[in-house]
Design a protein around this motif. Structure first.
Motif: not given
Length: 319
Positions: A78-80, A118-122, A138-141, A225-230
């Motif tokens: 769901t977050l791209g 990109t999602v994190y930036f937006l 942002a993730g959905a888009a 947290g974003a780094a973990v997701i990546i």
């Protein structure tokens, strides 16, 4: 106990389809060069290990996503993240004729990372900074945009569709340890970072104002947290393709067992995610005779009813 459950799941996955577990053990302790022992060592065991790594990575990534976005329906799909990996791999095959599985995994990891950044930036643009609603939108888009581009490229390139169809459904078949070993360090690093973030995530979950009042640097927590997701979602998708619903379903199951404390939630998500993907892989080998169902299809079958249940429950709670 959870380690015992995980080892039992791996043993069952390796020994399934009429190969006794004693032979699995003997293939390592008393290797005789037979075809059976070679199959166990080069196919069964690597497949089980990859299932464990991918399932655990997706589940932990889903738990961190849901905590950061405060969205119970958040997941790598769901977050791209899945869409980013798929798009980059389709571009590699369509325009650069890359067909090596190892190369495609590396490209998929880069695509997942680009989508996440990109999602994190937006989601961070604006006066309010990073907020759960903006991150989710942002993730959905990005997921919709990347998916549309992927489908468009596949329509224009039928050869690419034939080569990528199996990968796009999500599968652990045909993956060898030597092929995926370059991605393993990133996934392991993501696990370690997720465990270290468990306590800060607990504080952040009480509310951003409260967390700041307690002295937490919330921006750094969200960035970590974003780094973990990546690392986890990107690495898992790069290895096995866009496997859906593991990152959505498992965190909810873990919360019913251990509550919302991420110091317990994250380890349980890792184990339950690994067991879920192992079970889905085993089921995919037996449902149809002489044909294997990709594990991504199996997780979708398992996860879709659960997704509907969670969505309906949240709507009822808000009514």
């Amino acid at each position: 106990m959870i380690l015992v459950l995980l080892l039992m799941g791996v043993s069952i996955s390796v020994g399934v389809t009429n190969i006794p577990l004693t032979k699995v053990i003997k293939s390592f302790t008393q290797f005789n060069g037979s075809n059976e022992h070679l199959i166990i060592q080069t196919t069964r065991v690597p497949r089980a290990i990859i299932s464990v790594v991918v399932g655990a990575g997706l589940a932990v990534a889903g738990a961190v996503m849901q905590a950061l976005t405060r969205n119970p329906l958040a997941s790598p799909a769901t977050l791209g993240v899945n869409a980013g990996a798929s798009l980059f791999i389709v571009i590699a095959v369509s325009f650069f004729s890359i067909t090596s599985l190892t190369s495609l995994m590396s490209i998929g990891f880069v695509g997942a990372a680009v989508a996440s950044f990109t999602v994190y930036f937006l989601g961070s643009v604006g006066k309010e900074g990073l907020t759960p609603v903006k991150l989710t939108l942002a993730g959905a888009a990005i997921a919709a945009l990347f998916s549309s581009l992927t489908h468009g490229l596949l329509v224009m390139n039928e050869k690419g569709l034939d080569e990528l169809l199996f990968w796009l459904t999500g599968s652990v078949e045909g993956r060898k340890l030597e092929m995926v070993s370059p991605v393993f360090p990133f996934v392991i690093g993501g696990w370690v970072l997720a465990f270290l973030l468990a306590k800060p995530i607990n504080v952040l979950a009480t509310g951003e104002d409260v967390a700041k009042g307690l002295g937490q640097r919330t921006g750094w927590t969200k960035l970590a947290g974003a780094a973990v997701i990546i690392l986890l979602a990107g690495g898992s998708v790069a290895i096995a393709g866009p496997i859906v619903f593991v990152g959505l379903v498992v965190p909810h199951l873990a919360r019913t067992l251990v509550g919302i404390d991420h110091r317990w939630l994250i380890p349980y998500c890792a184990v339950l995610g690994a067991l879920l993907l192992l079970g889905a892989d085993i089921g995919g080998r037996f449902i149809m005779v002489d044909q294997e169902i990709p594990v991504g299809v199996m997780t979708a079958i398992i996860g879709t009813p659960f997704f509907i249940y969670i969505a309906r429950r949240k709507v009822t709670e808000q009514a």
